[in-house]
Every structure is written in C-alpha cells, then in structure tokens.
Motif scaffolding. Structure first.
Motif, short mmCIF file in Angstrom:
data_model
loop_
_atom_site.label_atom_id
_atom_site.label_comp_id
_atom_site.label_asym_id
_atom_site.label_seq_id
_atom_site.Cartn_x
_atom_site.Cartn_y
_atom_site.Cartn_z
N SER A 37 0.83 -1.20 0.00
CA SER A 37 0.00 0.00 0.00
C SER A 37 0.87 1.25 0.00
CB SER A 37 -0.93 0.00 1.22
OG SER A 37 -1.78 -1.12 1.21
N ALA A 41 0.82 3.99 -2.94
CA ALA A 41 0.49 5.38 -2.66
C ALA A 41 1.62 6.31 -3.08
CB ALA A 41 0.18 5.55 -1.17
N LEU A 236 -4.57 1.25 5.31
CA LEU A 236 -4.57 2.49 6.08
C LEU A 236 -3.16 2.82 6.58
CD1 LEU A 236 -6.24 4.76 7.25
CD2 LEU A 236 -6.68 3.34 9.26
N VAL A 239 -1.01 4.02 3.58
CA VAL A 239 -1.36 5.36 3.10
C VAL A 239 -0.87 6.43 4.07
CG1 VAL A 239 -3.32 6.91 2.76
CG2 VAL A 239 -3.31 4.68 1.66
N VAL A 240 -1.04 6.19 5.37
CA VAL A 240 -0.55 7.15 6.36
C VAL A 240 0.97 7.30 6.25
CG1 VAL A 240 -0.25 7.57 8.83
CG2 VAL A 240 -2.47 6.81 7.96
N LEU A 243 1.77 9.45 3.17
CA LEU A 243 1.53 10.88 3.39
C LEU A 243 2.65 11.49 4.23
CD1 LEU A 243 -2.33 10.88 4.01
CD2 LEU A 243 -1.11 11.59 1.95
N LEU A 279 -4.65 13.77 -2.96
CA LEU A 279 -4.99 13.17 -1.66
C LEU A 279 -6.14 12.17 -1.81
CD1 LEU A 279 -4.81 16.34 0.64
CD2 LEU A 279 -3.15 14.47 0.48
N ILE A 280 -7.12 12.51 -2.64
CA ILE A 280 -8.23 11.58 -2.87
C ILE A 280 -7.73 10.30 -3.54
CG2 ILE A 280 -10.37 11.23 -4.17
CD1 ILE A 280 -11.01 14.16 -3.73
N ALA A 283 -5.88 8.28 -0.94
CA ALA A 283 -6.84 7.70 0.01
C ALA A 283 -7.60 6.53 -0.61
CB ALA A 283 -7.83 8.77 0.49
N VAL A 286 -6.71 2.69 -0.02
CA VAL A 286 -7.18 1.87 1.11
C VAL A 286 -8.33 0.95 0.69
CG1 VAL A 286 -8.15 1.92 3.43
CG2 VAL A 286 -6.41 3.57 2.79
#
Length: 309
Positions: A37, A41, A236, A239-240, A243, A279-280, A283, A286
């Motif tokens: 992930s 991302a 999740l 992705v975090v 970012l 960002l979308i 996101a 996930v």
C-alpha cells in the motif's frame, strides 16, 4: 476438534474467523499489504506530482515566445532590438515584450561556455522575451510575418520543448501505471500464498466444518472477512506512511538541499503539493487494497475447497 470448531460457530456474528487474528500468517500478510500500500500510494503520488508539474511547465512555456536576433553586418543590434520589441508589443494577444540585456544574454551562455569569460569582443545573438496574454488569441503568425522586416530576426514558439515535456510526462505517467500494475500483481500473489497457507494450517477445522454441514460459501466468507480486515488495516497504515513520506520529503527538499538542487527538484516535482485530487487518489488506495485482498482470498478459498472436496 469438533468442540473447537463448534466454539467458533456461535460467535460468527462477532469476530470469530477461522484464521486466528494474531497468527504468524496474519501478521506477515498485514506487513506485506502495508508495504504494498505504501509503494502504491508513493507511486500514485509521484505520478500526480509529475503530471501537475508537466501541466504547469506546458502552460508557462506556452505563454512565452522568444525573438532571436543574430548579428548581421551593417545592422545596428540595438536598433533591431527596439524594432522587434515594438513589433511584438503591437501584436494582438501580447502582454509585454522585453529585450534581454547583454549581461543577461551572456549569463544564458554560462552553462555551455562557463563563467568568467569576457564576451564583450564577440557579437552574440540577442533575445527578446515576449509574454502572451492569451496564447490562443495571440497573432503569432502575424508577428512572424512582421519580423521579416528585421534582418537576422527569428521567432521561437517553444513548440518543440512543449512536445518534449508532454512526451516525458506521458512516459512517467505510463511507467507509474505499469509499476502500480506490478505492485497489484505482487499483492495478489502474496494474498494467494497467504490464503493457501492459512487453509493448509486450518485444514482440520475446514474438514470438520464440512463434516457438520458448513458450505463452501460459509467457509469462504469467514476467510474473506478476516482478509478484508487485514487489507483495511494494511492499506490504512501504508497510506498514512506515504503521506508522512511526502511531508518529510517536501520539508527536506526545501530546507536540506542546496538552492540549486532544490530548484532542480522543484522543477520536476513542484512543491510536493499533492492537492485535493492527489490526496483523494492516495486515500482510494485503502478501499482498493482492501477489496483486492478480500476478493482474492475468497476466490482462492473457493477454488481450494473445490479442488480438495
């Protein structure tokens, strides 16, 4: 063994998956999905950044044309420059026109000739930078015709540069999509192996479930629910982490790199601002990873059961 299985069945509406929540296979799969992930991302974010920068490049280059005036015997360079500036300023769609000074022209040659050279004894071509108010409505053809009256003058619309920029951006975007496909394929393969490993580990439980009348659909649903949870958690976390990665890289590019290196990085990736669409998109990794995990595990379980039943 039957008692162990029956102890699981009444709690099915809560959380009683056949695959133990804290199993080695579950933790390994969670780590793998988190990594995949994160890579997905980061790749998607990089593609968004490059695409945004390419659009900005193309827009900036498209709003500027350059008039080059070469030295011609018998012609006064400064007079030709003034004439070219006047012709450009009277052209419809042109916002401004400015002739570069001799110092600015010499500075443009430094990357090729080096710094510190005395070019005062050499007549070098001079440039007039023309800013367009509206590239669509600007009468570029009319300006090119009028410049025929100025000896040694030629007009460069930077069309070749724009084409190269668009080609480069398209190549990077395509490469990013191919990387995403490879990451997705690797994720699917890892889920398949993890699911088969879990099935093999819990083979006795599956056999007893069949013995007491549980259908393949029920067993596949138990695995799907567990792997969906793993996919959501891993997606999740990845992705975090991505970012945070972009935030750290953006800060480092602005503070730690030299001004020249930072400028080069800024040309390629801008200010590392992903924007709302970026960002979308990140996101969305996930639910995509979670759905991919759940669907792959369910299909793998049902195929495994159909082969072993």
């Amino acid at each position: 063994m039957i008692e162990r299985v029956l102890a699981l069945l009444p709690r099915r509406k809560g959380a009683a998956p056949i695959v133990p929540e804290k199993s080695v296979a579950g933790r390994t799969l969670l780590l793998m999905i988190t990594i995949m992930s994160f890579l997905s991302a980061v790749t998607l974010g990089g593609v968004v950044l490059v695409q945004k920068s390419a659009i900005a490049w193309s827009a900036d280059v498209g709003r500027e044309v350059t008039i080059q005036i070469r030295p011609v015997g018998g012609e006064v360079m400064e007079s030709n420059l003034r004439t070219a500036v006047s012709l450009a300023e009277t052209t419809p769609g042109v916002a401004s026109a400015r002739a570069l000074t001799i110092e600015e022209s010499q500075k443009l040659l430094e990357p090729w000739l080096g710094a510190g050279l005395d070019l005062t004894a050499i007549e070098i071509p001079r440039l007039v930078v023309v800013q367009l108010a509206d590239p669509v409505d600007a009468d570029i053809e009319g300006l090119q015709r009028n410049l025929a009256a100025v000896k040694g003058a030629s007009l460069d619309t930077h069309a070749a540069w724009r084409q190269q920029l668009n080609t480069m951006a398209g190549t990077i975007v395509l490469s990013g999509l191919l990387v995403l496909i490879l990451i997705g394929a690797a994720t699917v393969l890892a889920i398949i192996f993890a699911t088969r490993g879990a099935m093999a580990t819990n083979r006795e439980i599956v056999d007893v479930l069949h013995y007491i009348g549980a259908s393949n659909k029920f067993i596949a649903g138990e695995f799907q629910g567990r792997f969906l949870s793993i996919g959501l958690q891993g997606g999740l976390l990845g992705v975090v982490a991505a970012l945070l990665f972009f935030a750290i890289i953006g800060t480092a590019a602005g503070n730690m790199l030299s001004s020249e290196a930072g400028a080069q990085v800024g040309v390629l990736f801008g200010r590392f601002a992903l924007g709302i669409d970026g960002l979308i998109g990140i996101a969305a990794v996930v639910p995509v990873i979670a759905a991919l995990t759940a669907i792959t595990s369910r299909m793998t379980v049902r195929r495994y059961l159909s082969q072993t039943s």
